[in-house]
Design a protein around this motif. Structure first.
Motif, short mmCIF file in Angstrom:
data_model
loop_
_atom_site.label_atom_id
_atom_site.label_comp_id
_atom_site.label_asym_id
_atom_site.label_seq_id
_atom_site.Cartn_x
_atom_site.Cartn_y
_atom_site.Cartn_z
N ALA A 12 14.10 -13.06 23.36
CA ALA A 12 13.80 -13.88 24.55
C ALA A 12 14.82 -13.67 25.66
O ALA A 12 15.23 -14.62 26.33
CB ALA A 12 13.71 -15.36 24.16
N HIS B 256 12.25 -15.58 13.90
CA HIS B 256 12.58 -15.72 15.32
C HIS B 256 12.20 -17.10 15.85
O HIS B 256 12.83 -17.61 16.78
CB HIS B 256 11.89 -14.63 16.13
CG HIS B 256 12.51 -13.28 15.94
ND1 HIS B 256 12.08 -12.14 16.59
CD2 HIS B 256 13.56 -12.89 15.16
CE1 HIS B 256 12.81 -11.11 16.23
NE2 HIS B 256 13.72 -11.53 15.36
N GLN C 163 14.73 -19.44 17.97
CA GLN C 163 14.42 -19.90 19.33
C GLN C 163 14.70 -21.39 19.51
O GLN C 163 14.92 -21.85 20.63
CB GLN C 163 12.96 -19.56 19.66
CG GLN C 163 12.76 -18.09 19.96
CD GLN C 163 11.32 -17.73 20.24
OE1 GLN C 163 10.40 -18.37 19.72
NE2 GLN C 163 11.09 -16.71 21.05
N LEU D 199 18.26 -21.37 20.90
CA LEU D 199 18.61 -20.66 22.13
C LEU D 199 19.01 -21.58 23.28
O LEU D 199 19.88 -21.22 24.08
CB LEU D 199 17.45 -19.76 22.57
CG LEU D 199 17.13 -18.55 21.68
CD1 LEU D 199 16.05 -17.70 22.32
CD2 LEU D 199 18.38 -17.73 21.42
#
Length: 428
Positions: free
Chosen positions: A64, A193, A197, A200
């Motif tokens: 991302a 993932h 995320q 993040l």
């Protein structure tokens, strides 16, 4: 370690640092390998034996638009090292990162959803983990369940997850402080993932053990995690003492009953327990000393590295100065050479014979001055002025003095360019 100031935290667009923790065999290394998709795989264990006894940094990867760095950590139930050693290893790595101004964006605590029950070991070790983080940073913690494929049904896994979040002596207090539970149901990159995320957008925060050691100057045994571990070891010490007492009593009973074989077995067991007690007491006593030794070794390595860096910089500057001196010398030599060439050319021009067009008249120029470039002003005895350009390194100039007053003419040929100027009389 020397009391080195903490550097400013990295800007938010820098690396996203995430630690992965959990018990031995919970699947930490497998998750990291899946998430990174790196060819440089971390070693994965397929038994209760631990394969990670140091903090390992996985290869960075992009997600991302951010650069992700995952750290694999050994579990407190490591089969190769004691719990005091594991705490030293993890705390020391966290201290190093914090002194460099790097704080974690999050921690993933991996838990096997396939475990049939929550044992005392799991509860105690998660308690140490909570103390290591501190209440304020639990909001950056993701409790990740995995190994869903080992369950008979997904519904069974969801039931167990609900039970885990309701236990007051396990996950419930951490979730109440902001930790979230997520499920890694499928062993796919997309699932891994998706977990990452969640982290993040976190604001990176220092963990409690980092601020305690670096900012508050506590020894490792004085930190919350250190005291939690010491409490656990103290209880274990009491258990060993009770066990040792029971073994001696059993041996004495066997002696009275003249059961020498049983007596010998109990004494051997008691000796093993006594050695465990001694080792445990030594670990508790030397924990702070061993951590200080780690700090001193690292500080010495840092000083050595800084010295090597300074020496390399000094060598580079010295070599740069030498290169500049050599270049300056070459430029000075070139300038001297060009000056000599100009002087030589001027000397040649004073003695160049000039043809005036009529073969019968061959006066010579007695004086000459360089005007600019390859243009020259030349005078004869009567100060008649002629301008000429020496072309293609010719050694002779051919000039035509018979021009109307006030006019000049330029002649061009493949080998010469000729100019004639105002004539004030005749050559004689």
């Amino acid at each position: 370690m020397a009391d080195k100031p903490v550097e400013s935290p990295s800007p938010p667009d820098k690396d996203v640092l995430i630690a992965v923790m959990g018990l031995t065999g919970s699947g930490k290394s497998t998750f990291i390998n899946l998430a990174t998709q790196s060819t440089n795989k971390l070693q994965v264990g397929h038994s209760v034996q631990s394969c990670t006894d140091v903090v390992e940094r996985a290869d960075p990867f992009d997600l991302a638009g951010r650069r992700i760095v995952l750290f694999d950590t050994p579990g407190f139930d490591d089969t190769n090292k004691s719990e005091t050693e594991i705490l030293r290893i993890i705390a020391f790595e966290l201290e190093k990162q914090y002194r460099k101004g790097r704080t974690l964006h999050g921690i993933i605590y991996v838990y096997r959803i396939s475990d049939l029950r929550v044992g005392g070991l799991a509860k105690t070790n998660f308690g140490i983990f909570r103390k290591l983080c501190g209440d304020s940073s639990l909001r950056n913690v993701v409790i990740m369940t995995n190994m869903w494929s080992r369950l008979p049904t997904e519904e069974e896994g969801l039931r167990r997850a609900d039970e885990l979040t309701s236990l007051d002596d396990f996950f419930k207090p951490a979730i109440a402080k902001g930790a979230v539970m997520m499920h890694h149901k499928k062993d796919t990159v997309e699932s891994a993932h998706g977990i990452l995320q969640q982290i993040l957008e976190n604001h990176p925060m220092a963990l409690s053990i980092q601020t305690e050691i670096v900012d508050q100057h506590k020894t490792i045994t004085e930190t919350g995690a250190g005291m939690a571990l010491d409490d656990k070891l103290a209880k274990l010490f009491e258990q060993y003492e009770r066990k040792l007492k029971e073994q001696f009593e059993a041996a004495e009973e066997a002696r009275r009953e003249r059961d020498e074989e049983t007596r010998q077995e109990q004494l051997e067991e008691a000796e093993r327990t006594r050695k465990l007690l001694e080792k445990l007491e030594e670990e508790r006593r030397d924990q702070a000393k061993q951590y200080q030794l780690l700090q001193e070794q690292f500080a010495a390595a840092e000083r050595k590295h800084e010295q090597a860096t300074r020496e390399a910089e000094e060598r580079f500057q010295k070599e740069s100065r030498a290169a500049e001196d050599r270049l300056r010398q070459r430029l000075d030599a070139d300038e001297r050479r060009r000056a000599q060439e100009r002087a030589d050319m001027q000397g040649r021009m004073t003695s160049i014979p000039i043809s005036i067009g009529r073969p019968s008249s061959r006066p010579s120029v007695r004086h000459g001055v360089i005007v600019s470039g390859r243009s020259y002003a030349m005078f004869n005895q009567e100060h008649e002025t002629y301008y000429a350009t020496l072309h293609h390194n010719q050694d002779n100039l051919i000039m035509e003095p018979q021009l109307p007053l006030g006019r000049a003419r330029q002649q061009n040929s493949p080998s010469q360019r000729v100019w004639a100027g105002q004539r004030k009389g005749h050559f004689g």
